[in-house]
Scaffold this motif. Structure first.
Motif, PDB file in Angstrom:
ATOM      1  N   ARG A  57      14.571  -7.099 -21.216  1.00 34.98           N
ATOM      2  CA  ARG A  57      14.862  -6.623 -19.863  1.00 34.98           C
ATOM      3  C   ARG A  57      16.284  -6.074 -19.779  1.00 34.98           C
ATOM      4  O   ARG A  57      16.523  -5.037 -19.145  1.00 34.98           O
ATOM      5  N   LYS A  58      17.236  -6.743 -20.397  1.00 35.63           N
ATOM      6  CA  LYS A  58      18.617  -6.260 -20.408  1.00 35.63           C
ATOM      7  C   LYS A  58      18.701  -4.893 -21.084  1.00 35.63           C
ATOM      8  O   LYS A  58      19.420  -3.995 -20.628  1.00 35.63           O
ATOM      9  N   ARG A  83      14.397 -11.786 -21.660  1.00 34.78           N
ATOM     10  CA  ARG A  83      15.641 -11.414 -20.996  1.00 34.78           C
ATOM     11  C   ARG A  83      16.409 -10.375 -21.797  1.00 34.78           C
ATOM     12  O   ARG A  83      17.032  -9.474 -21.234  1.00 34.78           O
ATOM     13  N   LYS A  85      11.517 -16.925 -22.770  1.00 34.26           N
ATOM     14  CA  LYS A  85      12.471 -16.549 -21.725  1.00 34.26           C
ATOM     15  C   LYS A  85      13.684 -15.836 -22.310  1.00 34.26           C
ATOM     16  O   LYS A  85      14.131 -14.821 -21.781  1.00 34.26           O
ATOM     17  N   ASN A  86      14.194 -16.353 -23.409  1.00 34.79           N
ATOM     18  CA  ASN A  86      15.365 -15.739 -24.035  1.00 34.79           C
ATOM     19  C   ASN A  86      15.056 -14.330 -24.512  1.00 34.79           C
ATOM     20  O   ASN A  86      15.827 -13.386 -24.264  1.00 34.79           O
ATOM     21  N   ASP A 115      11.985 -10.052 -14.426  1.00 31.33           N
ATOM     22  CA  ASP A 115      13.190 -10.881 -14.304  1.00 31.33           C
ATOM     23  C   ASP A 115      12.828 -12.358 -14.314  1.00 31.33           C
ATOM     24  O   ASP A 115      12.231 -12.857 -13.369  1.00 31.33           O
ATOM     25  N   LEU A 116      13.148 -13.038 -15.398  1.00 31.52           N
ATOM     26  CA  LEU A 116      12.890 -14.470 -15.524  1.00 31.52           C
ATOM     27  C   LEU A 116      14.216 -15.239 -15.542  1.00 31.52           C
ATOM     28  O   LEU A 116      15.200 -14.739 -16.037  1.00 31.52           O
TER      29      LEU A 116
END
Length: 369
Positions: free
Chosen positions: A262-263, A259, A255-256, A368-369
């Motif tokens: 994605r950012k 993200r 997840k980290n 998006d998680l």
């Protein structure tokens, strides 16, 4: 795409040929050939062509081919004069070029084999023709998409996402990378795609640390990372998309990292607009990954152009000197690759607009998680 679009492109090219004082141009690069003629036959290898375009600076264009492709050429390359070369293209050119008053003949230097150039040179010496190597002349035409092309790219992307959704629902532990890749390719054909726009990438676990992984017999396990990079060709136009997810419940590490990627993708897309430097767009995304401590794990450029070829200009790269223009279409695909763990890549396609971009991908699942 109708006959008029291809002939309008030929007319535009002919204006450039006149400006460059080139009497005719030989077009051998398959995507350029299709872009100018609508002729869809593929080449079986770089040494075996299904046809060559001869575009004079004025008048009717020619498609030179052999008897295997004559009917297809006549059906698809409307507005072209189709001619057979039973003894090879060089012998036909030796007769044809003088009849067209060709004194200067251009050829695609980025695609023509050295051996072919040598034969052209011998023919030119015997006929008194001057050869002129040409680079990127047609590619510069292709880089800005017409509204007709943009609509085909939208549909290609929509279809690609539909394939992903259908196959995703069937993925389960016990399947191999090859099985998932085959399911993707078969579904593409079933939904009306011509074929994949590149070899489908399916990678499980640590295999996903290879940006261009080749599917293997590796079997999916519960909790394992899955990276799928896929694209298809719809009416000549390509799509390209990458999704990364976990087969089961994602842990905090995944997840980290997803993200962060994605950012970075959002930062890259935010930097896109007409006039923006390709280098700066790449840097906007790369900085996010660097700040998160994974700078060395982002091993490739941020993105590339997509159109009638899946990899074309412009390149969102630290080395690029190009600027974006309205009507260009590019991928935005940052990634993190760690050999001992695996890899994450998220890829979307966007159209460059005057003050921003249009996102072609509508499905944000796994982004998006």
């Amino acid at each position: 795409m109708d006959k008029r679009s291809h002939l309008q492109r030929v007319e535009k090219l002919q204006k450039t040929l006149k400006k460059e004082k080139i009497d005719a141009l030989l077009v051998t690069q398959p995507e350029n050939r299709r872009y100018l003629s609508g002729y869809t036959a593929g080449d079986h290898g770089i040494q075996e062509t299904s046809g060559i375009l001869l575009i004079p600076s004025s008048g009717k264009p020619h498609l030179l081919t052999d008897s295997r492709f004559t009917l297809q050429a006549e059906e698809e390359a409307q507005g072209y004069q189709v001619q057979n070369y039973p003894k090879g293209p060089i012998k036909l050119l030796k007769k044809l070029l003088p009849s067209l008053d060709v004194a200067t003949l251009g050829f695609e230097s980025n695609y023509t084999l050295h051996s072919t150039a040598a034969r052209l040179s011998k023919m030119a010496e015997k006929t008194g023709i001057t050869l002129k190597p040409v680079s990127e002349m047609i590619e510069r035409m292709r880089i800005i998409k017409s509204e007709e092309e943009l609509e085909l790219l939208r549909e290609s992307t929509r279809l690609n996402e539909q394939v992903f959704k259908m196959v995703f629902n069937s993925i389960e532990p016990g399947m191999s990378e090859r099985e998932v890749a085959l399911a993707i390719d078969l579904t593409m054909h079933e939904l009306g795609a011509e074929k994949p726009s590149f070899d489908t990438i399916v990678a499980f676990g640590t295999n996903a640390a290879k940006p261009h992984a080749v599917p293997t017999d590796k079997v999916l396990e519960t909790g394992q990372l899955v990276l799928i990079d896929m694209g298809l060709i719809y009416k000549g136009y390509c799509s390209d998309m990458t999704r990364t997810f976990i087969a089961g419940k994602p842990d905090s590490t995944f997840k980290n990292r997803v993200r962060i990627v994605r950012k970075a993708q959002l930062a890259g897309m935010k930097a896109i607009r007409s006039g923006a430097s390709c280098k700066d767009v790449d840097q906007a995304a790369r900085q996010v990954i660097k700040d998160a401590g994974y700078g060395k794990a982002f091993q490739h450029s941020l993105g590339h152009g997509v159109g009638i070829a899946v990899h074309e200009e412009p390149r969102l790269s630290p080395m690029s000197r190009k600027k974006l223009k309205t009507g260009m279409v590019v991928t935005v695909e940052p990634g993190i690759y760690l050999p001992e763990w695996g890899g994450i890549r998220l890829e979307n396609m966007v159209i460059v607009k005057k003050n921003g971009y249009e996102l072609l991908n509508k499905d944000t699942t796994f982004l998006d998680l």
